[in-house]
Write a protein that holds these residues in place. Structure first.
Motif, PDB file in Angstrom:
ATOM      1  N   ALA A 158       3.884   4.124   7.373  1.00 26.42           N
ATOM      2  CA  ALA A 158       3.292   5.184   6.553  1.00 26.42           C
ATOM      3  C   ALA A 158       3.714   6.554   7.072  1.00 26.42           C
ATOM      4  O   ALA A 158       4.043   7.459   6.293  1.00 26.42           O
ATOM      5  CB  ALA A 158       1.772   5.059   6.546  1.00 26.42           C
ATOM      6  N   ALA A 168       1.257   4.230  -2.794  1.00 30.23           N
ATOM      7  CA  ALA A 168       0.955   5.631  -2.448  1.00 30.23           C
ATOM      8  C   ALA A 168       2.156   6.534  -2.721  1.00 30.23           C
ATOM      9  O   ALA A 168       1.994   7.659  -3.194  1.00 30.23           O
ATOM     10  CB  ALA A 168       0.538   5.717  -0.979  1.00 30.23           C
ATOM     11  N   ALA A 172       0.837  -1.214   0.000  1.00 27.91           N
ATOM     12  CA  ALA A 172       0.000   0.000   0.000  1.00 27.91           C
ATOM     13  C   ALA A 172       0.869   1.260   0.000  1.00 27.91           C
ATOM     14  O   ALA A 172       0.620   2.204  -0.759  1.00 27.91           O
ATOM     15  CB  ALA A 172      -0.919  -0.014   1.224  1.00 27.91           C
ATOM     16  N   VAL A 177      -2.164   6.783   3.419  1.00 23.42           N
ATOM     17  CA  VAL A 177      -2.909   5.525   3.287  1.00 23.42           C
ATOM     18  C   VAL A 177      -3.940   5.456   4.419  1.00 23.42           C
ATOM     19  O   VAL A 177      -3.636   5.813   5.556  1.00 23.42           O
ATOM     20  CB  VAL A 177      -1.969   4.292   3.376  1.00 23.42           C
ATOM     21  CG1 VAL A 177      -2.750   2.993   3.295  1.00 23.42           C
ATOM     22  CG2 VAL A 177      -0.893   4.337   2.292  1.00 23.42           C
ATOM     23  N   VAL A 209      -5.543   5.218  -1.368  1.00 25.45           N
ATOM     24  CA  VAL A 209      -5.091   3.857  -1.060  1.00 25.45           C
ATOM     25  C   VAL A 209      -5.574   3.478   0.337  1.00 25.45           C
ATOM     26  O   VAL A 209      -5.435   4.250   1.282  1.00 25.45           O
ATOM     27  CB  VAL A 209      -3.542   3.732  -1.094  1.00 25.45           C
ATOM     28  CG1 VAL A 209      -3.117   2.286  -0.835  1.00 25.45           C
ATOM     29  CG2 VAL A 209      -2.980   4.215  -2.422  1.00 25.45           C
ATOM     30  N   THR A 210      -6.139   2.267   0.443  1.00 23.88           N
ATOM     31  CA  THR A 210      -6.539   1.707   1.738  1.00 23.88           C
ATOM     32  C   THR A 210      -5.777   0.411   1.952  1.00 23.88           C
ATOM     33  O   THR A 210      -5.631  -0.380   1.017  1.00 23.88           O
ATOM     34  CB  THR A 210      -8.062   1.404   1.756  1.00 23.88           C
ATOM     35  OG1 THR A 210      -8.773   2.613   1.506  1.00 23.88           O
ATOM     36  CG2 THR A 210      -8.499   0.833   3.105  1.00 23.88           C
TER      37      THR A 210
END
Ligand code: GLN
Length: 287
Positions: free
Chosen positions: A160, A135, A131, A167, A143-144
């Motif tokens: 992140a 991103a 993810a 995200v 984005v998840t």
């Protein structure tokens, strides 16, 4: 038994530990011995070249020995240093997440090729490496990252934040809590069948989360959910506009069974991409 007396040079410390690891059958003994020393002593490769004849301080030697003992127990190097690079980005790892694999970069490359302006879901996100790479390196609309493990999500959130990736994270047992519709779903789910578990490297078998590895009775349990439930959360094909895309990583021997599941669930243009070793590695299909 290794001579653990001090004082010795950094180079001699690395040599003794490298010998101990090699004798115990640990792969890449020399490389790991150096990496662990750099980690303990906070050294860059340049510092190592300049300072390796200097005496190692006793506290560092002791800390180094403690880590080498853990490596002798086949704890993965990355769990000892706490880091693994993936797609050129440094990811933090803990025993709660699968260590990012180079093989999985093939999956990310496929996602990057089709994610611009799209809503992307990474199912079974683990460390968040897929993810976050999408991103950071692509231009997705959103984005998840979803995972059943709260502990894994904590690592993903931390990654992140460190890497400045935007995200959204979701705790969910597969699609149970997923509500939105996505253009692209990516996943590196657990896919090891029971008969292959015992044959894995001790680092993987004994130290990486079983939750991230075991793919059910035939190794395909998560692909059944990804293809059937995933299809319900992907944008359908409409008025000549193509539907959503499902991209998954697979095991070396799943290059026929997984595409069959894709087709059964209504996916078309299903293709298999090989990794650098020439093994089937990624399956892609369109709704
Ligand atoms: N590729 C990993 C391994 O070889 C397995 C990853 C997974 O199950 N998703 O150990």
């Amino acid at each position: 038994m290794m001579n653990t007396d001090c004082p010795i040079s950094y180079r001699e410390a690395a040599r003794r530990c490298s010998d101990a690891l090699r004798t115990a059958g640990v792969p890449e003994a020399e490389l790991d011995a150096e990496r662990l020393l750099w980690h303990v002593c906070d050294m860059t490769p340049a510092m190592w070249l300049m300072r390796r004849e200097e005496p190692i301080p006793e506290a560092e030697w002791e800390a180094y020995l403690a880590l080498v003992m853990r490596r002798l127990e086949r704890v993965p190097l990355q769990q000892l240093t706490g880091e693994q690079e993936f797609m050129g980005l440094p990811f933090r790892v803990t025993p709660d997440v699968l260590i990012p694999r180079q093989d999985t970069e093939h999956l990310v490359e496929e996602a990057l090729a089709c994610c611009e302006g799209r809503r992307v879901l990474d199912m079974c996100t683990g460390s968040g490496c897929i993810a976050i790479s999408i991103a950071r390196l692509g231009k997705p609309a959103a984005v998840t990252g979803a995972d059943i493990s709260e502990a894994a999500l904590a690592v993903a959130r931390d990654n992140a934040e460190r890497l400045g990736a935007d995200v959204a994270w979701l705790k969910s047992d597969m699609f149970a809590e997923v509500t939105g519709e996505y253009d692209v779903i990516v996943s590196n789910p657990p896919y090891i069948p029971p008969e292959q578990l015992a044959g894995l490297e001790p680092e993987v078998r004994d130290h990486e989360p079983r939750l991230a590895l075991y793919g059910g009775e035939d190794g395909l349990a998560f692909y059944r959910v990804l293809t059937t439930e995933g299809a319900k959360h992907l944008r359908p094909a409409q008025d000549g506009r193509e539907g959503g895309i499902l991209i998954v990583e697979i095991g070396f021997d799943q290059g026929v069974s997984v595409p069959a599941l894709f087709r059964e669930a209504g996916f078309s243009e299903v293709r298999v991409k090989k990794d650098y070793a020439g093994l089937d590695r990624v399956v892609i299909g369109h709704l």
